[in-house]
Design a protein around this motif. Structure first.
Motif, PDB file in Angstrom:
ATOM      1  N   MET A   1       3.072  15.444 -21.678  1.00  0.00           N
ATOM      2  CA  MET A   1       3.961  16.282 -20.870  1.00  0.00           C
ATOM      3  C   MET A   1       3.933  15.873 -19.396  1.00  0.00           C
ATOM      4  O   MET A   1       4.515  16.543 -18.553  1.00  0.00           O
ATOM      5  N   ALA A   2       3.244  14.790 -19.080  1.00  0.00           N
ATOM      6  CA  ALA A   2       3.137  14.359 -17.676  1.00  0.00           C
ATOM      7  C   ALA A   2       3.442  12.867 -17.575  1.00  0.00           C
ATOM      8  O   ALA A   2       2.644  12.083 -17.066  1.00  0.00           O
ATOM      9  N   ASP A   3       4.606  12.508 -18.079  1.00  0.00           N
ATOM     10  CA  ASP A   3       5.023  11.101 -18.063  1.00  0.00           C
ATOM     11  C   ASP A   3       5.710  10.808 -16.727  1.00  0.00           C
ATOM     12  O   ASP A   3       6.921  10.609 -16.645  1.00  0.00           O
ATOM     13  N   ASN A   4       4.910  10.790 -15.658  1.00  0.00           N
ATOM     14  CA  ASN A   4       5.479  10.726 -14.308  1.00  0.00           C
ATOM     15  C   ASN A   4       5.245   9.393 -13.601  1.00  0.00           C
ATOM     16  O   ASN A   4       5.446   9.277 -12.390  1.00  0.00           O
ATOM     17  N   GLY A   5       4.767   8.410 -14.343  1.00  0.00           N
ATOM     18  CA  GLY A   5       4.572   7.093 -13.744  1.00  0.00           C
ATOM     19  C   GLY A   5       3.188   6.857 -13.189  1.00  0.00           C
ATOM     20  O   GLY A   5       2.857   5.732 -12.812  1.00  0.00           O
ATOM     21  N   SER A   6       2.358   7.888 -13.121  1.00  0.00           N
ATOM     22  CA  SER A   6       1.000   7.700 -12.619  1.00  0.00           C
ATOM     23  C   SER A   6       0.102   7.168 -13.735  1.00  0.00           C
ATOM     24  O   SER A   6       0.345   7.422 -14.921  1.00  0.00           O
TER      25      SER A   6
END
Length: 262
Positions: free
Chosen positions: A173-178
Protein backbone atom coordinates in the motif's frame (compact mmCIF):
# COMPACT_ATOMS: atom_id res chain seq x y z
CA UNK A 1 26.66 -17.55 -27.94
CA UNK A 2 23.69 -16.38 -25.91
CA UNK A 3 24.17 -15.25 -22.30
CA UNK A 4 22.29 -16.69 -19.36
CA UNK A 5 19.94 -14.40 -17.46
CA UNK A 6 18.56 -13.99 -13.97
CA UNK A 7 15.24 -12.14 -14.27
CA UNK A 8 13.06 -10.96 -11.40
CA UNK A 9 9.40 -11.75 -11.97
CA UNK A 10 8.13 -9.42 -9.24
CA UNK A 11 4.50 -9.52 -8.13
CA UNK A 12 1.92 -11.15 -10.46
CA UNK A 13 0.48 -7.69 -11.22
CA UNK A 14 3.57 -7.09 -13.34
CA UNK A 15 1.89 -9.10 -16.10
CA UNK A 16 -0.74 -6.42 -16.68
CA UNK A 17 1.29 -3.30 -15.83
CA UNK A 18 3.10 -0.80 -18.03
CA UNK A 19 6.08 0.62 -16.17
CA UNK A 20 9.83 1.07 -16.28
CA UNK A 21 10.50 -2.60 -15.64
CA UNK A 22 7.97 -4.11 -18.02
CA UNK A 23 9.23 -1.79 -20.74
CA UNK A 24 12.79 -2.95 -20.05
CA UNK A 25 11.84 -6.62 -20.33
CA UNK A 26 9.99 -5.99 -23.57
CA UNK A 27 13.06 -4.22 -24.95
CA UNK A 28 15.37 -6.99 -23.75
CA UNK A 29 13.41 -9.60 -25.66
CA UNK A 30 13.78 -7.55 -28.83
CA UNK A 31 17.48 -6.84 -28.27
CA UNK A 32 18.66 -10.41 -27.80
CA UNK A 33 19.04 -12.68 -30.82
CA UNK A 34 15.96 -14.89 -31.06
CA UNK A 35 16.77 -18.17 -29.29
CA UNK A 36 16.10 -21.63 -30.66
CA UNK A 37 14.65 -22.53 -27.26
CA UNK A 38 14.51 -21.25 -23.69
CA UNK A 39 15.46 -23.26 -20.63
CA UNK A 40 13.74 -21.61 -17.68
CA UNK A 41 14.37 -22.32 -13.99
CA UNK A 42 11.44 -20.96 -11.95
CA UNK A 43 11.39 -20.12 -8.25
CA UNK A 44 7.79 -21.35 -8.21
CA UNK A 45 8.68 -24.92 -9.15
CA UNK A 46 10.41 -26.45 -6.15
CA UNK A 47 11.40 -30.12 -6.21
CA UNK A 48 13.84 -32.32 -4.26
CA UNK A 49 15.33 -33.61 -7.51
CA UNK A 50 15.97 -31.66 -10.72
CA UNK A 51 12.88 -31.82 -12.91
CA UNK A 52 13.08 -31.49 -16.69
CA UNK A 53 9.90 -30.79 -18.62
CA UNK A 54 8.97 -32.79 -21.68
CA UNK A 55 5.58 -31.11 -22.11
CA UNK A 56 4.48 -30.72 -25.74
CA UNK A 57 2.35 -27.59 -25.08
CA UNK A 58 2.08 -25.88 -21.73
CA UNK A 59 -1.04 -24.98 -19.82
CA UNK A 60 -0.99 -21.76 -17.78
CA UNK A 61 -0.86 -22.08 -14.00
CA UNK A 62 -2.42 -19.31 -11.88
CA UNK A 63 -0.50 -19.95 -8.68
CA UNK A 64 -1.78 -16.90 -6.81
CA UNK A 65 -5.05 -15.55 -5.44
CA UNK A 66 -6.91 -12.31 -4.84
CA UNK A 67 -5.71 -10.46 -7.94
CA UNK A 68 -7.68 -8.74 -10.73
CA UNK A 69 -9.63 -10.97 -13.08
CA UNK A 70 -7.50 -9.83 -16.01
CA UNK A 71 -4.57 -11.86 -14.65
CA UNK A 72 -6.60 -15.08 -14.77
CA UNK A 73 -7.46 -14.53 -18.41
CA UNK A 74 -3.84 -14.50 -19.54
CA UNK A 75 -2.72 -17.63 -21.32
CA UNK A 76 0.77 -18.50 -22.47
CA UNK A 77 0.54 -21.81 -24.36
CA UNK A 78 4.22 -22.13 -25.23
CA UNK A 79 5.43 -25.21 -27.03
CA UNK A 80 7.97 -27.49 -25.41
CA UNK A 81 11.28 -28.50 -27.02
CA UNK A 82 11.97 -32.20 -26.71
CA UNK A 83 15.38 -32.11 -28.41
CA UNK A 84 16.72 -29.60 -25.88
CA UNK A 85 15.18 -31.52 -22.98
CA UNK A 86 16.82 -34.76 -24.11
CA UNK A 87 20.16 -33.01 -24.63
CA UNK A 88 20.01 -31.61 -21.09
CA UNK A 89 19.17 -34.99 -19.67
CA UNK A 90 22.33 -36.40 -21.24
CA UNK A 91 24.35 -33.48 -19.86
CA UNK A 92 22.97 -34.12 -16.39
CA UNK A 93 23.81 -37.82 -16.69
CA UNK A 94 27.37 -37.00 -17.74
CA UNK A 95 27.77 -34.52 -14.85
CA UNK A 96 26.28 -36.83 -12.23
CA UNK A 97 23.22 -34.64 -11.67
CA UNK A 98 20.12 -36.62 -10.68
CA UNK A 99 16.95 -35.66 -12.55
CA UNK A 100 13.42 -36.76 -13.34
CA UNK A 101 11.20 -36.03 -16.32
CA UNK A 102 7.83 -34.27 -16.05
CA UNK A 103 5.27 -34.51 -18.86
CA UNK A 104 2.26 -32.67 -17.40
CA UNK A 105 3.08 -29.52 -15.44
CA UNK A 106 2.19 -26.15 -16.99
CA UNK A 107 4.04 -22.84 -16.70
CA UNK A 108 3.74 -21.10 -13.33
CA UNK A 109 3.69 -17.31 -13.07
CA UNK A 110 7.42 -17.24 -12.35
CA UNK A 111 7.80 -18.49 -15.91
CA UNK A 112 4.95 -17.00 -17.92
CA UNK A 113 5.12 -13.46 -16.51
CA UNK A 114 8.73 -13.18 -17.71
CA UNK A 115 8.06 -14.95 -21.01
CA UNK A 116 5.00 -12.84 -21.75
CA UNK A 117 7.07 -9.67 -21.41
CA UNK A 118 10.07 -10.85 -23.38
CA UNK A 119 8.39 -13.03 -26.02
CA UNK A 120 4.74 -11.93 -26.29
CA UNK A 121 4.23 -13.75 -29.60
CA UNK A 122 4.74 -17.12 -27.87
CA UNK A 123 7.05 -18.10 -30.71
CA UNK A 124 9.99 -19.57 -28.77
CA UNK A 125 9.71 -23.11 -27.35
CA UNK A 126 10.40 -23.60 -23.65
CA UNK A 127 11.81 -26.29 -21.38
CA UNK A 128 10.57 -25.61 -17.85
CA UNK A 129 12.90 -26.50 -14.98
CA UNK A 130 12.56 -26.83 -11.21
CA UNK A 131 14.84 -25.47 -8.50
CA UNK A 132 15.85 -27.02 -5.20
CA UNK A 133 16.26 -24.56 -2.28
CA UNK A 134 17.68 -27.34 -0.10
CA UNK A 135 20.82 -27.68 -2.18
CA UNK A 136 23.89 -25.62 -1.38
CA UNK A 137 24.69 -22.70 -3.68
CA UNK A 138 27.65 -24.73 -4.97
CA UNK A 139 25.31 -27.55 -5.99
CA UNK A 140 22.88 -25.15 -7.66
CA UNK A 141 25.78 -23.57 -9.53
CA UNK A 142 26.93 -27.03 -10.65
CA UNK A 143 23.53 -27.76 -12.21
CA UNK A 144 23.75 -24.57 -14.25
CA UNK A 145 27.35 -25.30 -15.19
CA UNK A 146 26.45 -28.75 -16.47
CA UNK A 147 24.24 -27.26 -19.21
CA UNK A 148 26.49 -24.32 -20.12
CA UNK A 149 27.22 -25.65 -23.61
CA UNK A 150 23.53 -25.23 -24.55
CA UNK A 151 24.25 -21.53 -24.87
CA UNK A 152 26.51 -22.28 -27.84
CA UNK A 153 23.50 -23.81 -29.59
CA UNK A 154 21.25 -20.72 -29.42
CA UNK A 155 19.48 -21.83 -26.25
CA UNK A 156 18.72 -19.04 -23.77
CA UNK A 157 19.00 -20.01 -20.10
CA UNK A 158 16.75 -17.91 -17.84
CA UNK A 159 16.46 -18.21 -14.07
CA UNK A 160 13.39 -16.44 -12.69
CA UNK A 161 13.13 -15.22 -9.10
CA UNK A 162 14.16 -12.10 -7.19
CA UNK A 163 17.24 -11.00 -5.26
CA UNK A 164 15.18 -9.25 -2.57
CA UNK A 165 11.87 -11.03 -2.08
CA UNK A 166 10.45 -10.89 1.44
CA UNK A 167 6.66 -10.84 1.32
CA UNK A 168 6.48 -10.03 5.04
CA UNK A 169 8.48 -6.85 4.46
CA UNK A 170 6.89 -5.49 1.26
CA UNK A 171 4.63 -2.46 1.54
CA UNK A 172 1.91 -3.12 -1.04
CA UNK A 173 0.00 0.00 0.00
CA UNK A 174 3.06 2.28 -0.09
CA UNK A 175 4.30 1.99 -3.65
CA UNK A 176 5.70 5.53 -3.62
CA UNK A 177 9.13 5.05 -5.17
CA UNK A 178 11.07 4.92 -1.92
CA UNK A 179 13.42 2.00 -1.27
CA UNK A 180 14.48 0.57 2.09
CA UNK A 181 18.20 1.01 2.72
CA UNK A 182 18.65 -2.62 3.77
CA UNK A 183 17.44 -3.79 0.33
CA UNK A 184 19.91 -1.46 -1.37
CA UNK A 185 22.73 -2.64 0.90
CA UNK A 186 22.07 -6.28 0.04
CA UNK A 187 21.83 -5.70 -3.70
CA UNK A 188 24.93 -3.50 -3.70
CA UNK A 189 26.88 -6.26 -1.94
CA UNK A 190 25.67 -8.75 -4.54
CA UNK A 191 26.70 -6.47 -7.39
CA UNK A 192 30.21 -6.09 -6.01
CA UNK A 193 30.73 -9.82 -5.71
CA UNK A 194 28.98 -10.88 -8.91
CA UNK A 195 31.09 -8.46 -10.91
CA UNK A 196 34.24 -9.94 -9.34
CA UNK A 197 32.82 -13.47 -9.89
CA UNK A 198 33.58 -14.01 -6.22
CA UNK A 199 31.83 -17.33 -5.76
CA UNK A 200 33.55 -17.95 -2.43
CA UNK A 201 31.73 -14.98 -0.90
CA UNK A 202 28.50 -15.42 -2.85
CA UNK A 203 28.13 -19.03 -1.73
CA UNK A 204 28.31 -17.72 1.85
CA UNK A 205 25.87 -14.82 1.29
CA UNK A 206 23.80 -15.81 4.33
CA UNK A 207 26.76 -15.08 6.61
CA UNK A 208 28.50 -12.29 4.68
CA UNK A 209 25.90 -10.14 2.93
CA UNK A 210 24.35 -7.22 4.85
CA UNK A 211 20.67 -7.71 5.67
CA UNK A 212 20.70 -11.20 4.15
CA UNK A 213 18.11 -12.39 6.66
CA UNK A 214 15.70 -9.69 5.46
CA UNK A 215 16.42 -9.93 1.73
CA UNK A 216 16.41 -13.73 1.71
CA UNK A 217 14.30 -14.68 4.74
CA UNK A 218 14.97 -17.97 6.54
CA UNK A 219 11.47 -19.24 5.72
CA UNK A 220 12.02 -19.01 1.97
CA UNK A 221 15.08 -18.72 -0.25
CA UNK A 222 13.45 -20.12 -3.37
CA UNK A 223 13.34 -16.75 -5.14
CA UNK A 224 16.99 -15.96 -4.58
CA UNK A 225 18.70 -19.25 -5.38
CA UNK A 226 17.80 -19.40 -9.11
CA UNK A 227 20.56 -16.83 -9.61
CA UNK A 228 23.16 -19.54 -8.94
CA UNK A 229 21.74 -21.72 -11.72
CA UNK A 230 22.06 -18.81 -14.15
CA UNK A 231 25.54 -17.93 -12.93
CA UNK A 232 26.75 -21.50 -13.27
CA UNK A 233 25.57 -21.58 -16.88
CA UNK A 234 28.27 -18.97 -17.65
CA UNK A 235 31.08 -20.53 -15.63
CA UNK A 236 33.57 -20.42 -18.51
CA UNK A 237 33.23 -16.69 -19.18
CA UNK A 238 32.95 -15.59 -15.54
CA UNK A 239 31.46 -12.25 -16.54
CA UNK A 240 28.44 -10.69 -14.82
CA UNK A 241 26.59 -7.53 -15.86
CA UNK A 242 23.69 -5.82 -14.09
CA UNK A 243 21.26 -4.89 -16.85
CA UNK A 244 18.47 -3.40 -14.74
CA UNK A 245 17.58 -2.74 -11.13
CA UNK A 246 14.54 -1.03 -9.70
CA UNK A 247 12.22 -1.60 -6.75
CA UNK A 248 8.53 -1.74 -5.93
CA UNK A 249 6.66 -1.69 -2.63
CA UNK A 250 9.66 -0.45 -0.64
CA UNK A 251 12.00 -3.39 -1.19
CA UNK A 252 10.81 -5.87 -3.83
CA UNK A 253 13.68 -5.92 -6.30
CA UNK A 254 13.39 -6.01 -10.06
CA UNK A 255 16.92 -7.05 -10.93
CA UNK A 256 18.10 -8.49 -14.22
CA UNK A 257 21.58 -9.99 -14.33
CA UNK A 258 23.36 -11.16 -17.46
CA UNK A 259 26.00 -13.85 -17.10
CA UNK A 260 28.36 -14.40 -20.00
CA UNK A 261 28.37 -12.45 -23.26
CA UNK A 262 26.76 -12.62 -26.66
Amino acid sequence: MLPSLFVAHGAPLLAIEDNEYTQFLQSLGKTLPKPKAIVLFSAHWEAPVQMVSEVAEYSTIYDFGGFPEALYRIMYPAKGHLDTAKEMEQMFTDAGVSFQVDTKRGLDHGAWVVLKMMYPDIDVPVVSMSVNPNLTPEEQYKIGKSIESLREKDVLVIASGGTVHNLRAVKMMADNGSTDQWALDFDNWLAEHFEKWDTNSLFQYEKLAPAAELAVPPYGNEHFIPIFYAMGAADTSKKASLLHRSYRYGNLSHSVWQFGEL
